[in-house]
Write a protein that holds these residues in place. Structure first.
Motif, PDB file in Angstrom:
ATOM      1  N   UNK A  25      50.608  11.233 106.605  1.00 44.42           N
ATOM      2  CA  UNK A  25      52.018  10.837 106.829  1.00 44.42           C
ATOM      3  C   UNK A  25      52.678  10.911 108.208  1.00 44.42           C
ATOM      4  N   UNK A  26      51.810  11.761 108.909  1.00 47.97           N
ATOM      5  CA  UNK A  26      52.275  11.767 110.592  1.00 47.97           C
ATOM      6  C   UNK A  26      52.333  10.556 110.912  1.00 47.97           C
ATOM      7  N   UNK A  27      51.372   9.535 110.604  1.00 46.08           N
ATOM      8  CA  UNK A  27      51.381   8.221 111.283  1.00 46.08           C
ATOM      9  C   UNK A  27      52.665   7.530 110.756  1.00 46.08           C
ATOM     10  N   UNK A  28      53.320   7.610 109.586  1.00 45.76           N
ATOM     11  CA  UNK A  28      54.522   7.078 109.238  1.00 45.76           C
ATOM     12  C   UNK A  28      55.659   7.660 110.242  1.00 45.76           C
ATOM     13  N   UNK A  47      49.771  10.387 118.553  1.00 48.48           N
ATOM     14  CA  UNK A  47      49.870   8.911 117.783  1.00 48.48           C
ATOM     15  C   UNK A  47      51.001   8.107 118.636  1.00 48.48           C
ATOM     16  N   UNK A  48      52.009   8.947 118.658  1.00 48.13           N
ATOM     17  CA  UNK A  48      53.145   8.274 119.270  1.00 48.13           C
ATOM     18  C   UNK A  48      52.718   7.593 120.674  1.00 48.13           C
ATOM     19  N   UNK A  49      52.032   8.437 121.638  1.00 46.00           N
ATOM     20  CA  UNK A  49      51.525   8.015 122.765  1.00 46.00           C
ATOM     21  C   UNK A  49      50.577   6.854 122.724  1.00 46.00           C
ATOM     22  N   UNK A  50      49.825   7.038 121.486  1.00 43.15           N
ATOM     23  CA  UNK A  50      48.844   5.767 121.432  1.00 43.15           C
ATOM     24  C   UNK A  50      49.099   4.557 121.167  1.00 43.15           C
ATOM     25  N   UNK A 108      34.920   3.187 110.092  1.00 44.53           N
ATOM     26  CA  UNK A 108      36.360   3.033 109.677  1.00 44.53           C
ATOM     27  C   UNK A 108      37.429   2.310 110.397  1.00 44.53           C
ATOM     28  N   UNK A 109      37.586   1.081 110.147  1.00 44.42           N
ATOM     29  CA  UNK A 109      38.477  -0.178 110.820  1.00 44.42           C
ATOM     30  C   UNK A 109      39.904   0.016 110.617  1.00 44.42           C
ATOM     31  N   UNK A 110      40.759  -0.065 111.682  1.00 46.25           N
ATOM     32  CA  UNK A 110      42.090  -0.148 111.759  1.00 46.25           C
ATOM     33  C   UNK A 110      42.535  -1.429 110.708  1.00 46.25           C
ATOM     34  N   UNK A 153      46.423   2.690 113.285  1.00 41.52           N
ATOM     35  CA  UNK A 153      45.843   3.870 113.900  1.00 41.52           C
ATOM     36  C   UNK A 153      46.044   4.880 112.641  1.00 41.52           C
ATOM     37  N   UNK A 154      46.600   4.731 111.620  1.00 45.34           N
ATOM     38  CA  UNK A 154      46.729   5.900 110.478  1.00 45.34           C
ATOM     39  C   UNK A 154      45.435   5.994 109.868  1.00 45.34           C
TER      40      UNK A 154
END
Lengths: 164, 164, 164, 164
Positions: free
Chosen positions: A92-95, A118-121, D65-67, D90-91
């Protein structure tokens, strides 16, 4: 076209923290609410609770993105208005990142570090407050604040072009 | 312990619909807001827009769980207050279910069917309004309503034990 | 450009089933392996175990997409070669669909129904074997087979244009 | 009970890299395959391609494991045997972690950093090879290797208790 939905600022931090960090996070939450933005967090204790509490005390709206699929698994802290259970665990960090216009990371452990990364990505602005120290990389929208006031000011400055 | 966060009713349906279904969904959204619950939907057009519109017109709060990772990919409809971008594509249907106390499915295509099925898989109440006809299975909390009023009444009845 | 990665057929079904369904699923798994495709399933018991078992007995490769984040939460059945733990719970059904070139649904409950629906939502071919009866919709790549042989033949026919 | 499914080592790194890093990743992939483990990666170019290539050249099995939700969105590199499309963007980094017994991070950008952080969040062993330098934290299973040989040796040592 003018944006019709509300600005969301995510506050990321660990589920346990000391009193000093708790009060910093609470102040950050209050300032976000005072500027009319929605406070988003991971919905749990520690920094997440403090930020939600501050926002609620200032009359704001608080959203918690919870790891569990229901309150039995991961109960929201008492300052969450809307609990978005995800059943994704730490996925859920991605969300948290996708749903925030900018994030403020306060102290934090590896979960917080994953959110910063993830944010910087995806190019989303990150403001650090007593958080991880990362080696600088070109073009990364990563900033460090010294106070809650500065952190919130920076977050709003960083998102203004995209939400104006 | 008393629940501190708000009741959330999810309205599921397709991103395109005819005028009759649109007005049914709008009425459902209005009734949900009038009873004080948060309206959650997939954030896009058609039934999702209509339900959010009805809720907004009735003074309610609307949450959209979007498939894209930002508004460029999947813009929220103009009646969404808080856009939760997920970057999960149709995988976000799972979030719709976890985050709702009950769902009302209005008409709908295969996306809606997946939401009905995921809800029943985890035992979450589903009210159908002009939606999929499924063969009855024992113990499934699946109900059919004839009108928006009946659908919303059923949804609140079904969740009352868990949120009292 | 020629496709370089292997064909994957997903077999979807419930974690519990009777002996007749078990043997059908086992036969389906064997036929998939005999034709050189990878067998993908949800990694658990019942139909998933039977399909993986059949594929293993025929010398094939089996992939299980598990709901838990580790084997302590959701142990793979003994016929899984590679366990892809997801930590997404039933949200992993979306991965089952994305990762399969076509799916064969055998009997099944609401989880299986969600997978059928998600597949059709994104236009991925579905072959039903003693599974859900759904009202026909135009352009949906949904087919019904009477035997394991027919189901596997159909699945390969349906994907051939996209993998040739 | 003896574990029945295969050991999976995840190699994480950026989709672009220089020749030196490419050759390191290729060697890591080869060593993983020579020891009989499955090579898992994000399925794309750069470090992911190099690691998969090395594993393939050594006769191993490679999982990507593809996005994206299909090959049109995110084509697997030519050394991937089984492409697990996720549609999570990226999740999908969360899946990379859950599905690996240990990870080896080679160089890398913010995506790699998110994977290191998610792994440490859930207590999964991480071996760094020319990757991020992080401040030490107690009890974090984070190790630094100087060579591909050392990295792979460490990864197998770290997982041995849990897979014996």
């Amino acid at each position: 076209m003018a944006r019709t939905y509300r600005v969301v600022i995510g506050v990321m931090g660990a589920s346990q923290c000391d009193e000093e960090i708790y009060q910093l996070a609470r102040r950050v939450g209050a300032l976000i609410a005072e500027r009319g933005a929605v406070l988003l967090c991971g919905g749990r204790g520690g920094v997440m609770e403090a930020a939600a509490r501050g926002a609620k005390e200032a009359g704001g709206l608080t959203i918690g993105i919870l790891p569990g699929m229901n309150a039995g698994e991961t109960p929201p802290n008492p300052y969450i208005d809307v609990a978005i259970f995800t059943g994704l665990r730490d996925g859920r960090n991605w969300i948290n990142i996708c749903a925030s216009d900018a994030i403020i990371a306060i102290a934090g452990g590896y979960g917080t570090l994953s959110e910063i990364a993830l944010a910087l990505k995806v190019g989303k602005p990150v403001v650090l407050l007593r958080s991880w120290e990362l080696p600088p990389r070109e073009h990364a929208p990563l900033y460090e604040a010294q106070t809650p006031e500065q952190a919130v000011e920076m977050a709003f400055q960083l998102i203004s072009p995209s939400v104006a």
